[in-house]
Design a protein around this motif. Structure first.
Motif: not given
Length: 249
Positions: A219, A221, A234, A237
């Motif tokens: 991921h 961010l 973010e 989550k």
């Protein structure tokens, strides 16, 4: 060596709840203690955030800091074992991501319960390091970084505090330098690798080696290196979604 209840409790900022479905053990950033997670919520749904307290800092200031991540994992595995009675995960950012990985390796080697997931943020894979600016810094340069970190945590840098933090950070940096596994141990569990788009310390494009350590999801961010401290939505989550359903597994 077996751990008494009092000694076990030193490893955690607070005693974990018996009512949580999942425990997320958060290892503090280099040079810091468990209180650095003060801005994080205590719960993400039924997931309990459990800040880890390492030797040599805050309420464990009189204890000797660990020399190696392997040494840390040896002691941490035994201390944490009574709290591994339900699904759990590790989270670590930058230098603290590597102890989370080594702890997972130690649990595997000893046949203990394994984490449902390992979260590694802003760190290259263990067999591709050590990496990072801090590794080459002198103490006066580390003092500048410590002062900035104290501000990020909402504090005001003062002489004694900065000096003490530099001693802790120096020990953590030296442990990072010593950690040089030739080949990674492949973990039979999912890994979530988190990069930060504006990170000046660790380029997220250098994190692809985590795929050698186990099945990895990546991921990216938004934010700089210290953004994780503020528990951005973010990040929260991703943690919650990646741990959703493990309590029923």
């Amino acid at each position: 060596m077996s751990e008494t209840p009092t000694r076990r409790q030193r490893w955690l900022l607070r005693e974990p709840s018996d009512n949580s479905a999942v425990r997320l053990f958060c290892i503090p950033y280099s040079g810091c203690g468990a209180s650095m997670y003060r801005k994080w919520p205590r719960y993400l749904g039924d997931i309990e955030v459990c800040p880890v307290q390492l030797p040599g800092r805050e309420n464990r200031m009189r204890e000797r800091p660990y020399d190696t991540y392997e040494e840390l994992a040896d002691d941490f595995a035994e201390a944490l074992l009574p709290y591994l009675d339900r699904p759990f995960a590790f989270f670590g950012h930058c230098g603290s991501a590597l102890p989370g990985y080594e702890m997972s390796v130690r649990l595997l080697q000893r046949g203990y319960p394994l984490p449902s997931r390992l979260f590694v943020s802003s760190q290259v894979a263990p067999h591709q390091g050590p990496a990072g600016r801090f590794l080459e810094m002198a103490d006066d340069e580390l003092a500048v970084e410590v002062s900035e970190l104290i501000k990020e945590l909402g504090g005001k840098p003062v002489g004694d505090m900065v000096e003490m933090s530099v001693r802790i950070l120096r020990a953590d940096v030296e442990a990072n330098k010593r950690y040089r596994p030739a080949e990674p141990t492949v973990l039979p569990l999912p890994i979530t690798a988190l990069g930060w788009a504006q990170d000046a310390e660790v380029d997220y494009r250098l994190m692809d080696g985590w795929s050698d350590c186990g099945p990895t999801t990546f991921h990216l961010l938004q934010g700089p290196h210290y953004r994780f401290i503020d528990a951005p939505d973010e990040l929260m989550k991703i943690l919650a979604e990646d741990l959703s359903g493990v309590s029923a597994a």
